[in-house]
Design a protein around this motif. Structure first.
Motif, PDB file in Angstrom:
ATOM      1  N   HIS A   1      -4.418   5.803   5.332  1.00  0.00           N
ATOM      2  CA  HIS A   1      -5.729   5.629   5.980  1.00  0.00           C
ATOM      3  C   HIS A   1      -5.814   4.246   6.612  1.00  0.00           C
ATOM      4  O   HIS A   1      -6.660   3.991   7.455  1.00  0.00           O
ATOM      5  N   ASP A   2      -4.892   3.376   6.184  1.00  0.00           N
ATOM      6  CA  ASP A   2      -4.833   2.037   6.772  1.00  0.00           C
ATOM      7  C   ASP A   2      -3.407   1.505   6.616  1.00  0.00           C
ATOM      8  O   ASP A   2      -2.535   2.209   6.101  1.00  0.00           O
TER       9      ASP A   2
ATOM     10  N   GLY B   1       0.822  -1.213   0.000  1.00  0.00           N
ATOM     11  CA  GLY B   1       0.000   0.000   0.000  1.00  0.00           C
ATOM     12  C   GLY B   1       0.852   1.256   0.000  1.00  0.00           C
ATOM     13  O   GLY B   1       2.022   1.255  -0.406  1.00  0.00           O
ATOM     14  N   GLY B   2       0.239   2.326   0.480  1.00  0.00           N
ATOM     15  CA  GLY B   2       0.883   3.636   0.441  1.00  0.00           C
ATOM     16  C   GLY B   2       2.220   3.689   1.163  1.00  0.00           C
ATOM     17  O   GLY B   2       3.149   4.371   0.722  1.00  0.00           O
TER      18      GLY B   2
ATOM     19  N   ASP C   1      -1.439  -1.926   5.055  1.00  0.00           N
ATOM     20  CA  ASP C   1      -1.685  -3.100   4.211  1.00  0.00           C
ATOM     21  C   ASP C   1      -0.497  -4.069   4.296  1.00  0.00           C
ATOM     22  O   ASP C   1       0.648  -3.645   4.128  1.00  0.00           O
TER      23      ASP C   1
END
Ligand code: DGT
Ligand code: MG
Length: 388
Positions: free
Chosen positions: A203-204, A193-194, A206
């Motif tokens: 935002h989360d 993810g990011g 991963d």
């Protein structure tokens, strides 16, 4: 068209997966405005329009300098008439009236607030808005029946809407690592993810989980979840089992981006470092704020000793790991354009499981992201430059 004199001419390729897009760029004023238009189109369930604004913004993110005049845009792909009008207004007046009005509009604000509740999509938010709800607290007070996910979304609203830091992502990583090693020694976890694209917040968080020996990873997710639950580390979880092998094993379809891995959407209870002990209401009664509804709701969703953090866990067989890694690293637009490039330019079909070549009628194997880029005839773009 020949650019007029004085224009800065930059060549930018048409697919996001052909370009290098760093995290920091030179056109945030313009891209922020285009993002508002993209979000609003999404709220109106106009995906095509939303993607068009996102594409326009993404092209500006890849520019090596700030856009100063309209001539600087000459020759750039993906910039439709509407995007250009908004850019022109901002270059001339410093802001766009359309975007300013949108930001002020009750509907945009409500849709933004309601869709930021975990478990609430555009359709539900739209219905709630028509019924007069505007904020997450209105949802709490409405007495509406919420599903399990939305209940968690409302309960942990403040935490889930506070960006997750890299330090928090690393702390979650240590917990996941411990859980995975406890139930399957030798299994490996990878942050995707990011955060893999070097974002400082997200935002989360991963994670991909795999094991070097194919098949060992089967059935791993329920064991990891049980381990975490037994230690009170999960506030919420919803696990989907792997359906890839059970389904008709046809070519990976590029339009189908919901994967069929074992996947767990969860909310972790992350202890805050140096957290103050939870305050007892009686001990501080003199300083208590007025006990109105909103104060009560705020307190109910505040969690002084810990923070609720959204975590996605995905288990993949090692033979699919490179595809999963590429598919889960993002950004979403980069992924979308990878699949579009594969289909439109190469007659291939890419998913987070596999790459299928329709001309050769066979799957193309890969054990690294580099090999997948090579199969697709693309220059390798490292994760930190996939921030399209
Ligand atoms: P964030 O979390 O907002 O800071 O940003 P990202 O880029 O981590 O976005 P996120 O967490 O929604 O998703 C990570 C990447 O994984 C995203 O860029 C695209 C991909 N992704 C998300 N959901 C799915 C899914 O259901 N299937 C597949 N194949 N990919 C997904
Ligand atoms: Mg993420």
């Amino acid at each position: 068209m020949e650019p007029s004199s004085g224009a800065t001419v930059t060549t930018v390729k048409g697919y996001a997966c052909q370009r290098r897009t760093p995290l920091q760029h030179h056109n945030t004023l313009l891209t922020d405005a285009l993002l508002v238009l993209a979000e609003n189109a999404e709220f109106c369930e106009n995906e095509g329009r939303s993607v068009a604004f996102r594409r326009a913004g993404s092209v500006l993110k890849a520019l090596p300098q700030a856009v100063r005049k309209m001539e600087d845009l000459q020759g750039l792909p993906c910039l439709g008439g509407h995007s250009q009008r908004v850019i022109k207004e901002i270059l001339e007046d410093g802001k766009s009236r359309e975007v300013e009005m949108m930001l002020q509009s009750k509907q945009y604000q409500a849709m933004k607030a309601l869709t930021s509740i975990f478990g609430v999509g555009v359709k539900t938010a739209e219905r709630w808005f028509r019924e007069g709800l505007q904020r997450h607290t209105d949802v709490v007070n409405s007495g509406y029946k919420l599903n399990h996910t939305q209940q968690a979304g409302v309960q942990y609203y403040d935490d889930l809407n506070t960006p997750v830091t890299k330090a928090e992502a690393d702390a979650i990583g240590q917990i996941v690592e411990e859980a995975v090693q406890a139930v399957l020694p030798g299994a490996e976890i990878t942050l995707t993810g990011g955060f893999r694209r070097d974002k400082l917040t997200g935002h989360d968080v991963d994670f991909l989980i795999t094991h070097p020996e194919e098949g060992k990873e089967e059935g791993l997710m329920p064991k990891v979840v049980s381990w975490l639950e037994a230690r009170g580390l999960l506030l919420y979880q919803k696990t989907n089992t792997n359906s890839y092998l059970e389904s008709t094993d046809g070519p990976a379809r590029p339009s189908h981006n919901m994967d069929r891995f074992e996947r767990c959407f969860s909310i972790f209870r992350l202890e805050r470092p140096h957290a103050r002990p939870e305050q007892h209401p009686q001990a501080t009664c003199e300083e208590q704020p007025q006990d109105d509804d909103s104060a009560r709701e705020r307190r109910a969703s505040q969690s002084p000793g810990w923070k609720a953090v959204r975590v996605d866990l995905v288990v993949t067989p090692v033979s699919q790991f490179a595809f999963a890694l590429l598919g889960w690293t993002g950004s979403q637009l980069f992924e979308r354009d990878l699949r579009r490039w594969a289909g439109q330019e190469k007659h291939m079909s890419l998913s987070s499981h596999a790459l299928y070549d329709s001309k050769q009628n066979r799957y193309l194997r890969a054990s690294s992201e580099e090999e997948i880029f090579a199969h697709l005839g693309l220059e390798f773009i490292p994760p930190a430059e996939r921030n399209a």
